[in-house]
Scaffold this motif. Structure first.
Motif, PDB file in Angstrom:
ATOM      1  N   LEU A 101      -7.545  16.899  12.014  1.00  0.00           N
ATOM      2  CA  LEU A 101      -7.421  16.490  10.618  1.00  0.00           C
ATOM      3  C   LEU A 101      -6.034  15.921  10.326  1.00  0.00           C
ATOM      4  O   LEU A 101      -5.900  14.924   9.599  1.00  0.00           O
ATOM      5  CB  LEU A 101      -7.689  17.677   9.692  1.00  0.00           C
ATOM      6  CG  LEU A 101      -9.150  18.111   9.500  1.00  0.00           C
ATOM      7  CD1 LEU A 101      -9.217  19.351   8.617  1.00  0.00           C
ATOM      8  CD2 LEU A 101      -9.949  16.987   8.866  1.00  0.00           C
ATOM      9  N   CYS A 102      -5.000  16.536  10.885  1.00  0.00           N
ATOM     10  CA  CYS A 102      -3.631  16.064  10.654  1.00  0.00           C
ATOM     11  C   CYS A 102      -3.424  14.674  11.261  1.00  0.00           C
ATOM     12  O   CYS A 102      -2.764  13.819  10.659  1.00  0.00           O
ATOM     13  CB  CYS A 102      -2.631  17.055  11.240  1.00  0.00           C
ATOM     14  SG  CYS A 102      -2.482  18.598  10.307  1.00  0.00           S
ATOM     15  N   VAL A 103      -3.974  14.450  12.450  1.00  0.00           N
ATOM     16  CA  VAL A 103      -3.875  13.126  13.067  1.00  0.00           C
ATOM     17  C   VAL A 103      -4.598  12.088  12.214  1.00  0.00           C
ATOM     18  O   VAL A 103      -4.098  10.973  11.981  1.00  0.00           O
ATOM     19  CB  VAL A 103      -4.436  13.155  14.504  1.00  0.00           C
ATOM     20  CG1 VAL A 103      -4.509  11.732  15.065  1.00  0.00           C
ATOM     21  CG2 VAL A 103      -3.578  14.035  15.399  1.00  0.00           C
ATOM     22  N   ALA A 104      -5.788  12.443  11.708  1.00  0.00           N
ATOM     23  CA  ALA A 104      -6.523  11.538  10.821  1.00  0.00           C
ATOM     24  C   ALA A 104      -5.736  11.267   9.546  1.00  0.00           C
ATOM     25  O   ALA A 104      -5.716  10.127   9.037  1.00  0.00           O
ATOM     26  CB  ALA A 104      -7.889  12.136  10.484  1.00  0.00           C
ATOM     27  N   LEU A 130      -2.521   7.672   6.011  1.00  0.00           N
ATOM     28  CA  LEU A 130      -1.306   7.378   5.260  1.00  0.00           C
ATOM     29  C   LEU A 130      -0.663   6.073   5.721  1.00  0.00           C
ATOM     30  O   LEU A 130      -0.171   5.279   4.903  1.00  0.00           O
ATOM     31  CB  LEU A 130      -0.314   8.539   5.398  1.00  0.00           C
ATOM     32  CG  LEU A 130      -0.711   9.850   4.703  1.00  0.00           C
ATOM     33  CD1 LEU A 130       0.245  10.965   5.097  1.00  0.00           C
ATOM     34  CD2 LEU A 130      -0.724   9.674   3.183  1.00  0.00           C
ATOM     35  N   ILE A 131      -0.666   5.839   7.035  1.00  0.00           N
ATOM     36  CA  ILE A 131      -0.110   4.588   7.554  1.00  0.00           C
ATOM     37  C   ILE A 131      -0.953   3.395   7.098  1.00  0.00           C
ATOM     38  O   ILE A 131      -0.411   2.340   6.724  1.00  0.00           O
ATOM     39  CB  ILE A 131      -0.026   4.647   9.094  1.00  0.00           C
ATOM     40  CG1 ILE A 131       1.002   5.715   9.524  1.00  0.00           C
ATOM     41  CG2 ILE A 131       0.369   3.290   9.659  1.00  0.00           C
ATOM     42  CD1 ILE A 131       1.043   5.961  11.012  1.00  0.00           C
ATOM     43  N   PHE A 132      -2.268   3.590   7.072  1.00  0.00           N
ATOM     44  CA  PHE A 132      -3.160   2.533   6.583  1.00  0.00           C
ATOM     45  C   PHE A 132      -2.863   2.214   5.112  1.00  0.00           C
ATOM     46  O   PHE A 132      -2.780   1.037   4.720  1.00  0.00           O
ATOM     47  CB  PHE A 132      -4.610   2.973   6.754  1.00  0.00           C
ATOM     48  CG  PHE A 132      -5.597   2.107   6.024  1.00  0.00           C
ATOM     49  CD1 PHE A 132      -5.921   0.837   6.481  1.00  0.00           C
ATOM     50  CD2 PHE A 132      -6.199   2.571   4.845  1.00  0.00           C
ATOM     51  CE1 PHE A 132      -6.831   0.038   5.795  1.00  0.00           C
ATOM     52  CE2 PHE A 132      -7.107   1.780   4.158  1.00  0.00           C
ATOM     53  CZ  PHE A 132      -7.409   0.508   4.636  1.00  0.00           C
ATOM     54  N   LEU A 133      -2.699   3.249   4.292  1.00  0.00           N
ATOM     55  CA  LEU A 133      -2.387   3.033   2.879  1.00  0.00           C
ATOM     56  C   LEU A 133      -1.042   2.341   2.705  1.00  0.00           C
ATOM     57  O   LEU A 133      -0.872   1.492   1.819  1.00  0.00           O
ATOM     58  CB  LEU A 133      -2.378   4.369   2.138  1.00  0.00           C
ATOM     59  CG  LEU A 133      -3.730   5.062   1.952  1.00  0.00           C
ATOM     60  CD1 LEU A 133      -3.541   6.436   1.321  1.00  0.00           C
ATOM     61  CD2 LEU A 133      -4.664   4.215   1.104  1.00  0.00           C
TER      62      LEU A 133
END
Length: 484
Positions: free
Chosen positions: A276-279, A284-287
């Motif tokens: 979940l943390c990796v996802a 966040l990087i995508f946003l």
């Protein structure tokens, strides 16, 4: 117009000097009480610790007078030279020092031993003040923030090589000054989070949840990372939909996985949490890329750093810290009692303080200290002597004096006309505050025993001279603030 010595003494902050003198005098009587053996009658003999401490006090007063007589501009002029000289001295200390209780930090000069780490504090404070006084300095620029962090970490590393971890940790006090000078609150927040991660992760690392597969410590820290990341998004990005999405997937998914482990197939839920943390990181990087908002990227860095710290904290605790340091932390966290080992000092000091009651047993009448039940009772654990002999009232007076000193240093620092003087002033009060909080905390069993002295109280010339230099250099700089 010439700036005479008379004008220096007229403009010096006498209130601070009076507090200093009261602390030093109170400290000397505490050393007398802590080191007293039945039958001793001459406290001024150099053969006794009280006598030697009296000599250190006289030398400190002379040292303070000399520092006040020097031109205040000299401290600015020679700041880098003093810093470089102290780094060199710290570097060669392990090769010159003898083994003293496992550390190599004391250099002998005949009958006198000095600890260079105590004097490196004021040199580091001066160097930081000079560097931060340049035109255009701001904590938000890496070309300024990285060098000052390096200037703090370098002496820390050299002191750690001397196996003096406690003295090295004192340099973290400079980050309080950084915060005053504009360090982003997010860095301070990250530091607080690191402490919480460490305490929770280490304290509950070996305790399992009801499924007998999941570590409570690791589970709690990973859940905290998700929740804190959502709160940071709410604070810095103002996106309620993103916040609820993170909490719904992160917290809700974790709870479902936990229920599945309880009632269906037991498994280590932390592996699911890591996924979940990796996802969360990728999201966040995508946003950050889609909305062109760097705050999302910084929050992703916070999450990465948090997971990295979780791994590194466990490794450092089990493979870097010495066994006796591990035991001290475990005792504070309640993982072990060990009243005959690492917890003995703290247990005996609490007994001594408690036995003093409201008014204390009186000067030289403390039974716990006279019978030497408290190890290091005239150095790191000297506050227990105050508690036993002077009781709650005497202890409160000492704490009020220290509080008065801290508050006075804040007032004096805020009235400075230059950043050099203000930065140095806040460095001094940060160091005093760190020593006060950690030393009294470890005597009361609230913080780990890391072996740092109580300013002006603990026996020894190095610490007394080091604190005197810190304070009187600032008083001299303050006295010259109206020179030009």
């Amino acid at each position: 117009m010439a700036y005479t010595n008379d004008s220096i003494w007229k403009s010096v902050d006498w209130m601070t000097i009076c507090i200093y003198l009261m602390l030093v005098i109170f400290g000397w009587f505490s050393v007398c009480g802590a080191s007293y053996d039945y039958g001793e009658i001459d406290f001024f003999s150099f053969d006794t610790r009280a006598g030697r401490q009296f000599v250190w006090i006289c030398c400190s007063l002379g040292l303070g007078f000399i520092l006040m007589m020097l031109e205040d501009k000299l401290y600015d002029m020679f700041a880098y030279i003093l810093y470089g000289a102290m780094l060199l001295l710290l570097l060669v200390t392990p090769f010159l020092a003898e083994d003293t209780k496992g550390s190599y930090s004391w250099i002998k000069f005949g009958p006198v031993s000095l600890q260079p780490a105590e004097f490196a504090k004021f040199a580091t404070a001066l160097a930081l003040a000079k560097f931060m006084n340049v035109y255009g300095f701001t904590m938000s620029k890496l070309k300024y923030s990285l060098p000052i962090v390096g200037m703090v970490l370098l002496p820390m590393l050299l002191i750690i090589l001397q196996r003096e971890t406690g003295s090295a940790l004192v340099y973290l006090a400079f980050f309080f000054m950084f915060y005053r000078e504009g360090m982003p609150g997010s860095i301070l927040f990250a530091g607080i989070c690191a402490v919480v991660y460490f305490v929770v992760g280490i304290r509950f690392d070996n305790e399992l949840m009801a499924d007998d597969c999941t570590s409570i410590g690791e589970f709690s820290v990973l859940l905290l990372i998700v929740i804190l990341s959502a709160l940071l998004v709410n604070s810095y990005c103002k996106k309620a939909s993103v916040v609820w999405y993170i909490l719904g997937i992160g917290v809700g998914g974790t709870l479902l996985a936990l229920l599945f482990s309880y009632y269906v197939i037991p498994f280590d839920v932390t592996w699911f949490q890591y996924g979940l943390c990796v996802a969360l990181l990728f999201y966040l990087i995508f946003l950050s890329m889609r909305e062109r908002m760097r705050n999302y990227f910084y929050i992703a860095l916070f999450a990465i750093g948090s997971m990295g710290f979780l791994f590194s904290a466990d490794y450092v605790f089990n493979h870097v810290l010495e066994p006796h340091q591990q035991i001290r932390i475990k005792v504070v966290l309640g993982m072990e009692e060990d009243l005959a080992g690492a917890g003995y000092n703290v247990n005996q000091s609490k007994i001594a303080i408690g036995s003093g009651g409201l008014w204390g047993k009186g000067f030289l009448n403390g039974t716990q200290t006279k019978l030497k039940y408290v190890p290091e009772q005239d150095t790191d654990f000297i506050f227990c002597t105050v508690g036993e002999e002077e009781g709650f009232i005497g202890s409160a007076v000492v704490l009020l004096l220290f509080t008065g000193l801290i508050l006075r240093l804040i007032v004096v620092s805020e009235r400075q006309h230059t950043r050099f003087a203000r930065v140095y002033g806040y460095s001094v009060l940060s160091i005093f505050l760190f020593h006060l909080f950690i030393n009294i905390g470890m005597v009361l069993g609230l913080t780990p025993v890391i072996g740092i002295p109580l300013p002006f109280f603990s026996y020894g010339g190095s610490s007394l001279w080091g604190f005197t230099i810190l304070l009187f250099v600032f008083l001299r700089i303050d006295a010259g603030r109206g020179k030009h």
